[in-house]
Structure formats: structure tokens, C-alpha cells
Design an enzyme around this catalytic site. Structure first.
Site, PDB file in Angstrom:
ATOM      1  N   ASP A 272       0.833  -1.203   0.000  1.00  0.00           N
ATOM      2  CA  ASP A 272       0.000   0.000   0.000  1.00  0.00           C
ATOM      3  C   ASP A 272       0.871   1.259   0.000  1.00  0.00           C
ATOM      4  OD1 ASP A 272      -2.014   1.841   0.173  1.00  0.00           O
ATOM      5  OD2 ASP A 272      -2.335   1.560   2.327  1.00  0.00           O
ATOM      6  N   LYS A 279       1.603   7.926   0.698  1.00  0.00           N
ATOM      7  CA  LYS A 279       2.050   7.967   2.083  1.00  0.00           C
ATOM      8  C   LYS A 279       3.427   8.620   2.186  1.00  0.00           C
ATOM      9  CE  LYS A 279      -0.183   3.590   3.379  1.00  0.00           C
ATOM     10  NZ  LYS A 279      -0.970   4.039   4.545  1.00  0.00           N
ATOM     11  N   ASP A 290       0.115  -4.788   4.962  1.00  0.00           N
ATOM     12  CA  ASP A 290      -1.281  -4.399   4.794  1.00  0.00           C
ATOM     13  C   ASP A 290      -2.138  -5.553   4.299  1.00  0.00           C
ATOM     14  OD1 ASP A 290      -3.049  -2.373   5.338  1.00  0.00           O
ATOM     15  OD2 ASP A 290      -2.948  -1.479   3.348  1.00  0.00           O
ATOM     16  N   ASP A 349      -5.819   6.477  -0.100  1.00  0.00           N
ATOM     17  CA  ASP A 349      -5.142   5.696   0.932  1.00  0.00           C
ATOM     18  C   ASP A 349      -6.136   5.025   1.879  1.00  0.00           C
ATOM     19  OD1 ASP A 349      -2.969   4.595   2.240  1.00  0.00           O
ATOM     20  OD2 ASP A 349      -2.701   6.309   3.579  1.00  0.00           O
ATOM     21  N   GLU A 351      -8.090   2.626   1.140  1.00  0.00           N
ATOM     22  CA  GLU A 351      -8.406   1.647   0.100  1.00  0.00           C
ATOM     23  C   GLU A 351      -8.883   0.316   0.646  1.00  0.00           C
ATOM     24  OE1 GLU A 351      -5.272  -0.170   1.813  1.00  0.00           O
ATOM     25  OE2 GLU A 351      -5.339   1.958   1.325  1.00  0.00           O
ATOM     26  N   ARG A 353     -11.131  -0.462   2.845  1.00  0.00           N
ATOM     27  CA  ARG A 353     -12.599  -0.540   2.879  1.00  0.00           C
ATOM     28  C   ARG A 353     -13.188  -0.677   1.469  1.00  0.00           C
ATOM     29  NH1 ARG A 353     -12.465   5.136   5.870  1.00  0.00           N
ATOM     30  NH2 ARG A 353     -10.495   4.137   6.444  1.00  0.00           N
TER      31      ARG A 353
END
Length: 496
Positions: A272, A279, A290, A349, A351, A353
Site C-alpha cells: 500500500d 504515504k 497491509d 489511501d 483503500e 474498505r
């Protein structure tokens, strides 16, 4: 490491090392008292002269004691019975394993299941010992040119003084080993780098696991299949990556054919970057973790197969890589989920969900008894609960209480956060049915609010494991394998 159960007279059992606890008190008791009588009072003399203290964690190794067949005797101070809880017991086991694993003995007989631990019967004490020992022995060195030295200790016998109790201890060993096998798998998948552990890699591992265990059936949906199903939310996450997304479905039918399946749904973001909402660079290497929700599903499934639980289980893994590129989803884009609900993506970010919501909609077709999703979802959960406790939310009080109880039983705890209607207003969008973030306040809760809009058809709970799935920073960083013990215990309880 091989664990098994031994019943018999302690002083006559042949072993490389016999491990006995010394409780605080005026006189020796239990196995220590039995061995002291056999060797003519030498243990009591060592205690009296200060060679060993009964304070928790103090140790003394003795060799060639008269009247005792074991080559060595390891005494360990165990503190006071009334003060010994799970944490203190785990520390004793860790001390014993660290002392023995690189010592001279290749096998050991451990009597610690005979100790009193608050709220634990002999089954639970045995299982906790096995899981703690296996955790201490775990090594991940497959990318090192110089491999770690294998422990000399190869075999551990767990002693019970009551022959009638041996069956219960054996069950604790069986379950402890199976859960540890699952936890180790989860840790290893989590520790793999993102250039190895891709969605395609997870799909291959799933097929290999199903081939190894005839009880499992597996199906892998590719991006073409997901597009046909209308999974626009999930596919929006992988849009910027050269790695195609996968939706992996495991089925385990150990229960009756008429029983509804329980379901686990794992977030599998194999790396991620944050996407366009990129990030900060510091610590981004840890975003290989992640996918620990997906890794947890693999681990729990392995534990269930190892225990041969009489239960029906369906597992979904939503696997994707979140990357920035010319084809990546942009902040402000609106996508349509499988449920038909439209989502305004305010932050790419957020993502996890987005992949979970389509998997949770897909779960409806299995008519589940319960659905638990597991995800390293929010940094806000780390702020709220730290690294010790997983966050729990959901739409069914009975299900959440079952998970909280299982966490207590497994010493892998969760804590329930509210999911009041007032929080739902934070994720309303002026342009779509729902926004994928709800602002800076209550980020863990608003993430669960988002998922709740896709889970109205069944009892559902959400575990946010962002703080518990891995240890962050420095030489000690690595996947923990949590919450495999919690979910394994939950399914044991459901099977009963």
C-alpha cells in the site's frame, strides 16, 4: 518442534532436561516437592542457600542429581500462585524456552501445566504453553544468505500427574499445535516482501493449500470475473498497479450440510503506497503488512483443518496492490460498488474498505451464519488501542460478545468501539451515496460505518488489527500472527 504428553513418576522418566517450577512459600509443593524427596532434599537446600529464588523467572540448572533419572533439572521460580495470570505464565514459558533451545538437551519434560494460572484450566494452560513456546521458536530467515541456527531442542514432553487428565492435556497440545501452525503461516505470509507476495502469489498459495488438504475447495476470481460482477470499488484500488487483483474463495465443509457457514473476509493489500494520496516515505516498507487480514484468514483456515473442527466455513480474500500511476484512481473519482451504492473516493489511501465492501457484498450469496472481516484498516485504531488490543465493531451484539469472549479465552484480546448512528453522518457525500473517509475524528469508527452499509443482510463484525498484526520498527519488526488465536477460539466455540 514436537510436543507430546507424558504421565508417570517424575524421578523415573528419562529426559535430557526436566523442568520444574518453584512457587513462593515456606515449603516446596507439587512436582518440586516430589523430586526433592527423591534426591534427598537437594532442591530445598538450593532454595535455602539462595542458589535459586522462587521469584518469577529466576532459574538454576542442576546436573546428575541422585535419585532422578533425568540428565538435567531446570528449576524456575514461579512467584505466587494467586498472582499468576496469563502474562506471568507466558513469561515463565518464554524463559524456559530461551534457556533450553540452545542448551545441551535435545528433549525436555516440562511440568508447567501443573501450575495454577488465574482463570485457566489444564487444557487452557497446556494450549497457552504450546502457543507461547512455538511463538518463541519462530524464525524467518528465507531471504538471508546465512540461515539462523536451528535450536538444539527438538522434542518437548508435557507432564501430567493425573492419568485421567492426560486426554485433556493431549487436546490442549493438539489445539495449541494447530493454532501455532496457523499463526506461523500468517506470520510468514506477512513477513514476505511485496515483490514476492502479490495477489497472484496469494492465489497460488491458496491453490497449493487446497491441493494439500482435501477438505478445502478453492476458487480464484480474476479482474474479468470481478468486472462482470460489478465490483467497481475493489477494482478501483488495483487500477494503478501492474499487479492484477484477485478475489480468493476457500470453502471448508466440516459441519452438517444443512448448517449455514461462518465466514471470514480478509483485507489483502499486498503493498500500500497510498496510491495518488501517497504515504510519507518513512516506514512505508511496513506497508507490506497491509495484507495481514488476508494472512490471518490463511492461518485460521490452517488451524481449523489441523483441529478438524466440525463446522462449515467460507473464507474470502480481497487481494490487490495500491500503486500511483497514470491509470490510478484519483481523489474525487466516483465508483460503483457491487451493491450498486456509489462511492466518492476522497482519499485513495483509504483503500482497504474499498476492497472489503465488494467482498462483503459477495458474501451474501453464501447465506452465512456470521461474517467477520479482518483488516489492518486504520492508523486511528493504533492511536486508540495501541499494539495490544484489536478494535471490534459490528451490527450484532451476540456476535461481538462471542468474539470478545474468545479473545479473553485465547489471550488475544479485542475491545469493542461504538458504532452509533451519529458517526454515519460523517461519511455522507454531496456527490455520491457515500464517501470513503469521514474526516479526522473517530477514523476507526467511520471506517467501520462505511463497511456497515454493505453488511445489512447478515450478522457482521469487523476486527481492525492495524495495531496488533505486526510489531513496528527496528530489528524486532515483524508479523505477530494475531488475531489467529482469537478467531480459532471463536470457531472452536461455534463448533461446540
Amino acid at each position: 518442534m514436537e510436543f507430546s504428553v507424558k504421565h508417570g513418576t517424575l524421578e523415573t522418566i528419562k529426559t535430557g532436561c526436566l523442568v520444574v517450577a518453584v512457587n513462593e512459600g515456606k515449603t516446596l509443593s507439587g512436582p518440586a516437592a516430589e523430586l526433592d524427596r527423591a534426591c534427598g532434599g537437594q532442591l530445598a537446600a538450593a532454595l535455602k542457600h539462595g542458589d535459586i529464588s522462587a521469584k518469577a523467572g529466576h532459574t538454576l540448572m542442576l546436573f546428575g542429581l541422585p535419585g532422578i533419572t533425568a540428565q538435567r533439572l531446570l528449576l524456575i521460580g514461579a512467584g505466587k500462585d494467586e498472582e499468576r495470570g496469563d502474562r506471568a505464565y507466558r513469561k515463565l514459558v518464554q524463559k524456559v524456552i530461551s534457556t533450553l533451545k540452545d542448551g545441551g538437551a535435545t528433549d525436555a519434560l516440562i511440568t508447567l501445566p501443573a501450575l495454577q494460572v488465574k482463570g485457566r484450566d489444564v487444557y487452557a494452560r497446556t494450549r497457552l504453553l504450546v502457543e507461547t513456546a512455538r511463538e518463541a521458536l519462530y524464525q524467518f530467515d528465507q531471504f538471508k544468505s546465512k540461515k539462523a541456527t536451528a535450536p538444539r531442542l527438538k522434542k518437548v514432553l508435557l507432564w501430567t500427574g493425573d492419568k485421567a487428565e492426560a486426554t485433556v492435556v493431549e487436546r490442549g497440545v493438539l489445539h495449541g499445535q494447530a493454532i501455532s501452525d496457523g499463526t506461523d503461516l500468517t506470520r510468514t505470509l506477512g513477513n514476505l516482501p511485496g515483490n514476492v507476495c502479490t495477489p497472484t502469489y496469494l492465489a497460488k498459495e491458496a491453490k497449493a493449500m487446497a491441493k494439500q488438504h482435501k477438505e478445502l475447495d478453492v476458487e480464484v476470481l480474476d479482474e474479468k470475473d470481478m468486472k462482470a460482477l460489478g465490483m467497481g470499488s475493489l477494482l478501483s484500488v488495483s487500477a494503478g498497479s501492474a499487479e492484477p487483483a484477485k478475489l480468493i474463495r476457500f470453502t471448508y465443509n466440516g459441519g452438517k450440510s444443512k448448517d449455514k457457514p461462518h465466514m471470514l473476509v480478509g483485507k489483502g493489500i499486498t503493498f500500500d503506497t497510498g496510491g495518488i494520496s501517497i504515504k510519507p516515505g518513512a516506514g512505508m516498507d511496513e506497508m507490506k503488512y497491509d495484507m495481514c487480514g488476508a494472512a490471518t484468514v490463511f492461518g485460521v483456515l490452517k488451524a481449523v483443518v489441523g483441529m478438524q473442527l466440525p463446522i462449515n466455513l467460507v473464507c474470502l480474500i480481497a487481494a490487490a496492490e495500491n500503486m500511483p500511476s497514470g491509470t490510478a484512481t484519483k481523489p474525487g473519482d466516483i465508483v460503483t460498488s457491487m451493491s450498486g451504492q456509489t462511492i466518492e473516493i476522497l482519499n485513495t489511501d483509504a483503500e482497504g474498505r474499498l476492497v472489503l465492501c465488494d467482498a462483503l457484498t459477495y458474501a451474501e450469496r453464501f447465506n452465512p451464519a456470521s461474517v467477520v472481516d479482518i483488516a489492518t484498516l486504520t492508523g486511528a485504531c493504533v492511536v486508540a488501542l495501541g499494539a495490544h488490543t484489536s478494535g471490534l465493531m459490528g451490527n450484532n451484539d451476540e456476535l461481538m460478545q462471542q468474539l470478545l469472549t474468545a479473545g479473553q479465552q485465547a489471550d488475544d484480546r479485542a475491545w469493542q468501539l461504538p458504532l452509533f448512528d451519529e458517526y454515519q453522518e460523517q461519511i455522507d457525500s454531496p456527490f455520491a451515496d457515500i464517501a470513503n473517509i469521514g474526516g479526522p475524528k473517530a477514523g476507526t469508527i467511520t471506517a467501520a460505518c462505511f463497511l456497515s452499509r454493505f453488511t445489512k443482510a447478515y450478522p457482521w463484525a469487523h476486527l481492525d488489527i492495524a495495531g496488533t498484526a505486526w510489531t513496528s520498527g527496528g530489528k524486532d519488526k515483524g508479523a505477530t500472527g494475531r488475531p489467529v488465536p482469537l478467531l480459532a477460539q471463536y470457531l472452536i466455540n461455534q463448533a461446540q
